[in-house]
Design a protein around this motif. Structure first.
Motif, PDB file in Angstrom:
ATOM      1  N   VAL A 217       0.851  -1.195   0.000  1.00  0.00           N
ATOM      2  CA  VAL A 217       0.000   0.000   0.000  1.00  0.00           C
ATOM      3  C   VAL A 217       0.884   1.240   0.000  1.00  0.00           C
ATOM      4  O   VAL A 217       1.787   1.370   0.823  1.00  0.00           O
ATOM      5  CB  VAL A 217      -0.926   0.034   1.236  1.00  0.00           C
ATOM      6  N   HIS A 219       0.935   5.423   0.387  1.00  0.00           N
ATOM      7  CA  HIS A 219       0.148   6.381   1.158  1.00  0.00           C
ATOM      8  C   HIS A 219       0.348   7.783   0.584  1.00  0.00           C
ATOM      9  O   HIS A 219       1.482   8.248   0.463  1.00  0.00           O
ATOM     10  CB  HIS A 219       0.569   6.350   2.622  1.00  0.00           C
ATOM     11  N   TYR A 326      -6.210   3.952  11.324  1.00  0.00           N
ATOM     12  CA  TYR A 326      -5.724   4.160   9.955  1.00  0.00           C
ATOM     13  C   TYR A 326      -5.072   2.893   9.416  1.00  0.00           C
ATOM     14  O   TYR A 326      -5.173   2.597   8.219  1.00  0.00           O
ATOM     15  CB  TYR A 326      -4.728   5.320   9.921  1.00  0.00           C
ATOM     16  N   SER A 330      -6.310   1.346   5.894  1.00  0.00           N
ATOM     17  CA  SER A 330      -5.408   1.170   4.749  1.00  0.00           C
ATOM     18  C   SER A 330      -5.230  -0.302   4.409  1.00  0.00           C
ATOM     19  O   SER A 330      -4.945  -0.651   3.259  1.00  0.00           O
ATOM     20  CB  SER A 330      -4.044   1.814   5.033  1.00  0.00           C
ATOM     21  N   SER A 342      -3.738   4.207  -0.290  1.00  0.00           N
ATOM     22  CA  SER A 342      -4.504   4.802   0.796  1.00  0.00           C
ATOM     23  C   SER A 342      -4.366   6.316   0.692  1.00  0.00           C
ATOM     24  O   SER A 342      -3.256   6.851   0.686  1.00  0.00           O
ATOM     25  CB  SER A 342      -3.982   4.323   2.157  1.00  0.00           C
TER      26      SER A 342
END
Length: 584
Positions: A217, A219, A326, A330, A342
Motif C-alpha cells: 500500500v 500512502h 488508519y 489502509s 490509501s
C-alpha cells in the motif's frame, strides 16, 4: 520458496487448497502453520489484513481436528458478521474432502434458531462473533468445555468495538488446557494485557513491524480547506475512472450525506452505517462485492471485518480520531500481493497528524496536488476513447440499421462525427470542470489565510474569544468540554485553539457560532466565576469596554488542581467531544 506439500498437511487438505489455486504459502502462513502443527503452544501473530490469516490458523487446526469426536474442538472469534461468514466459508472449503468435519457460524443480526439447530446437529469448529457466541453459551446450547483450540482473529478490532467484557465471559467458559492463537494487525496495550491474562507463555511472531501497514500500500495525502473536502473527493474519483474504493467518514450523518451527494452527482455509490438493518446492510454489501457499487462510503464501525478483494483505493475523507484505526483502513486495499493506495484528504491543521502517522507506520506519505479540471477531462476523455475502441460490434444486429444511420449522418465529416460521438458522454465533464478552481492548500494560500488572533485560519470557521486562560489551568480538552456542556452537543468541529495567559481564542464551525454565544450567556463555573464567550474582535478593539490586547483574567479558578484528569485524555482532538467540567 516453500510449497504447501512441504508443510505436512493431510492429503485431503492439500487436495482442497490445490483446487482453490494455493501454490506457495504467504509469509504468515509459512511461519505459523509449521509452528502450530509442531508446537501446539499459544501464539501471538501480528499480521495485516489480507495476508492469508484464515489459512494460517485454519489449515493446521483442521489438520488436527478429529471428525470422530463429536465435541466442539475449536472456537474462532472475530469482530463482525461479514468476517465470521467469510472465515466459516473458507474453513469449509479447506475441509471439503475430510469426511464428517462440520463448520458452523454463529453471529448477530440473524435468526438465532437456525444457528441453534446447526449446533444441536453437531459441529467441530464454530466461528462466531462475541455477542452471539456469549448468548448461545448462556442458553447452554454452545458448550466449550472440551475445546482444544481458541482463535481470536482481529483481536484489536474486537477490543476497539467494546467486546472486552464479552470476551472475558467467553474465555471463562473454556478449559485451561486449550491452545490459544491470537491474530492482530496492531498490538495496543489492551491486547498486551489480554495476552498476559489469558495466554500461557505465548510465542510471538511479527510479520511486520507493530502498527505498520502493508508493504503493498502506498500512502498519499491531499491538503485542502475543510469546506473543499467534497470537491477534492470528486476529483480524486474522477481522475481514477476504474476506482473501486471505500471512503471512510467519521460519523453516520457524514456518511449518509457524502453518499447522497455522490449518488446525486451521478456516481455508483452507497453508504454503510450503523442505522441500516441487517437486510439493508447485506443488500449494500452484495452490490459492492458485485461492483454494482463502485464507491462505498462507510464509518469505521460499519466497515470493520469487511472482506472485499481488489480495492484500488481507500480514501480517508477524515482521518480517524484514533490513528491506529488508519492501519485497519489502509489494510482494506493492497491485499493478497496486489498493490493499493490509501488516500487522506486533510486540511492545513492536520500536517502534524500526517507526521505522526509516518512515524507510527515508518512510511513516507506522498503529498499530491488535487487534480485540476484539465487533468480530469484528459483522463476521462482517453478512457472514453478506449471504451469506444474496445467495444465489440455485433454486425448481424446492427447491419439492418446502418442504411438509416448513414443517411442521417451523411452530411457530417469524419472529424465532426467523432467530435459529436465523444461529446455525447463527455460534455458533462467539460461543463463541470470548465471553470474549476485550484483547491490545493499551497504555502501561498496558507500565508494568505493566516491571520492574527481576530480571524479564523479557515473561512469556514469563526474566531471566538473566552475569558479563561492558562492562569485558570485551561487546556484544549477542558475548553472543548465546556463547549460540550454548554451546547449539549458532541460533534461541533473546533479548529485552532490559542490559550493565552488570561484568556483564549478558538476557531469554531460557522454554523455553531450563534448557538455557542447563546449557550454561554449567563453561565458560570462552580466557584461563581462568570464565563464570557463572544466572536473575537480585531486587535485593539473593545471587548466589554476593555482592550482585547489587554484582557484581564481573574485568579486561577482551579487552584493547583489539574482538572484535565477529570476529562477525556484525548484532549488534543479538535471536535469538541471530550468530557467537560461541571458548571453551576
Amino acid at each position: 520458496m516453500i510449497t504447501f506439500p512441504e508443510l505436512a498437511l493431510k492429503p485431503e487438505i492439500l487436495h482442497a487448497i490445490s483446487e482453490m489455486g494455493f501454490v506457495n504459502p504467504t509469509p504468515v502462513q509459512a511461519k505459523t502453520i509449521p509452528f502450530i502443527l509442531e508446537q501446539q503452544r499459544d501464539l501471538i501473530a501480528l499480521a495485516q489484513t489480507g495476508t492469508g490469516k484464515t489459512a494460517a490458523f485454519g489449515l493446521p487446526v483442521i489438520n488436527e481436528v478429529n471428525p470422530n469426536n463429536k465435541n466442539i474442538q475449536c472456537l474462532v472469534l472475530c469482530p463482525t458478521r461479514e468476517l465470521c461468514v467469510q472465515i466459516a466459508k473458507e474453513l469449509s472449503n479447506f475441509s471439503k474432502y475430510i469426511d464428517g468435519l462440520r463448520v458452523t457460524s454463529v453471529y448477530g443480526g440473524a435468526n438465532i434458531q437456525p444457528q441453534i439447530q446447526d449446533l444441536k446437529r453437531g459441529a467441530h469448529i464454530v466461528v462466531g462473533t462475541p455477542g452471539r457466541t456469549l448468548d448461545l453459551i448462556r442458553r447452554k446450547v454452545l458448550r466449550l468445555e472440551h475445546i482444544d483450540w481458541l482463535i481470536l482473529d482481529e483481536a484489536d478490532e474486537m477490543l476497539n468495538m467494546g467486546f472486552q467484557e464479552d470476551l472475558d465471559d467467553i474465555l471463562s467458559n473454556t478449559p485451561d488446557g486449550r491452545t490459544t492463537l491470537l491474530f492482530s494487525a496492531t498490538m495496543p496495550v489492551t491486547i498486551e494485557k489480554m495476552t498476559k491474562k489469558y495466554m500461557n507463555n505465548p510465542e510471538k511472531m511479527e510479520m511486520a513491524k507493530r502498527n505498520s501497514g502493508s508493504e503493498d500500500v502506498n500512502h498519499i495525502f491531499y491538503m485542502v480547506l475543510a469546506k473543499q473536502r467534497y470537491q477534492a473527493l470528486k476529483r480524486i474519483v474522477d481522475i481514477h475512472p476504474e476506482i473501486y474504493s471505500i471512503v471512510f467518514c467519521r460519523t453516520r450523518q457524514e456518511t449518509k450525506d457524502i453518499a447522497d451527494k455522490l449518488i446525486k452527482d451521478g456516481y455508483n455509490a452507497d453508504s454503510l452505517h450503523g442505522d441500516l438493518s441487517q437486510a439493508q446492510r447485506d443488500l449494500v454489501m452484495n452490490k459492492f462485492r458485485n461492483r454494482t457499487i463502485q464507491i462505498l462510503v462507510a464509518t469505521d464501525v460499519a466497515a470493520r471485518g469487511l472482506d472485499v478483494n481488489d480495492l484500488t483505493h481507500v480514501i480517508n475523507y477524515n482521518l480517524p480520531d484514533d490513528l491506529e484505526a488508519y492501519v485497519h483502513r489502509s489494510g482494506r486495499t493492497g491485499r493478497a500481493g496486489k498493490k493499493g493506495t490509501s488516500v487522506a484528504i486533510v486540511h492545513s491543521r492536520e500536517g502534524g497528524r500526517i507526521r505522526s502517522l509516518e512515524k507510527m507506520l515508518n512510511k513516507t506519505f506522498e503529498k499530491k496536488l488535487v487534480p485540476n479540471g484539465k487533468d480530469v477531462c484528459e483522463v476521462q476523455l482517453y478512457k472514453l476513447i478506449d471504451r469506444i475502441e474496445q467495444t465489440v460490434v455485433d454486425n448481424d444486429r446492427i447491419e439492418p440499421y446502418m442504411g438509416a444511420i448513414n443517411a442521417k449522418l451523411d452530411n457530417l465529416s469524419r472529424e465532426d462525427l467523432i467530435k459529436r460521438m465523444v461529446s455525447v458522454e463527455f460534455n458533462r465533464f467539460l461543463e463541470y470542470y470548465k471553470d474549476a478552481e485550484d483547491i490545493n492548500m499551497t504555502e501561498d494560500v496558507k500565508r494568505n489565510k493566516k491571520q492574527r488572533g481576530s480571524v479564523a485560519a479557515d473561512e469556514n470557521m469563526t474566531r471566538m474569544f473566552i475569558n479563561l486562560g492558562a492562569i485558570d489551568k485551561l487546556k484544549p480538552a477542558e475548553l472543548m468540554g465546556l463547549i460540550n456542556d454548554s451546547t449539549g452537543k458532541r460533534d461541533i468541529e473546533v479548529g485552532k485553539i490559542d490559550i493565552m495567559k488570561k484568556f483564549s481564542f478558538f476557531d469554531v464551525d460557522n454554523a455553531y457560532v450563534d448557538l455557542i454565544v447563546k449557550s454561554f450567556k449567563g453561565s458560570q463555573l462552580e466557584d461563581g466565576f462568570k464565563v464570557h464567550v463572544e466572536v473575537s474582535k480585531p486587535e485593539g478593539s473593545k471587548v466589554d469596554g476593555k482592550s482585547s490586547s489587554k484582557m484581564k483574567g481573574g485568579k486561577p479558578r482551579y487552584g493547583k488542581k489539574d482538572f484535565s484528569k477529570n476529562n477525556n485524555k484525548k484532549g488534543g482532538r479538535r471536535d469538541a467531544r471530550s468530557g467537560g467540567r461541571k458548571r453551576s
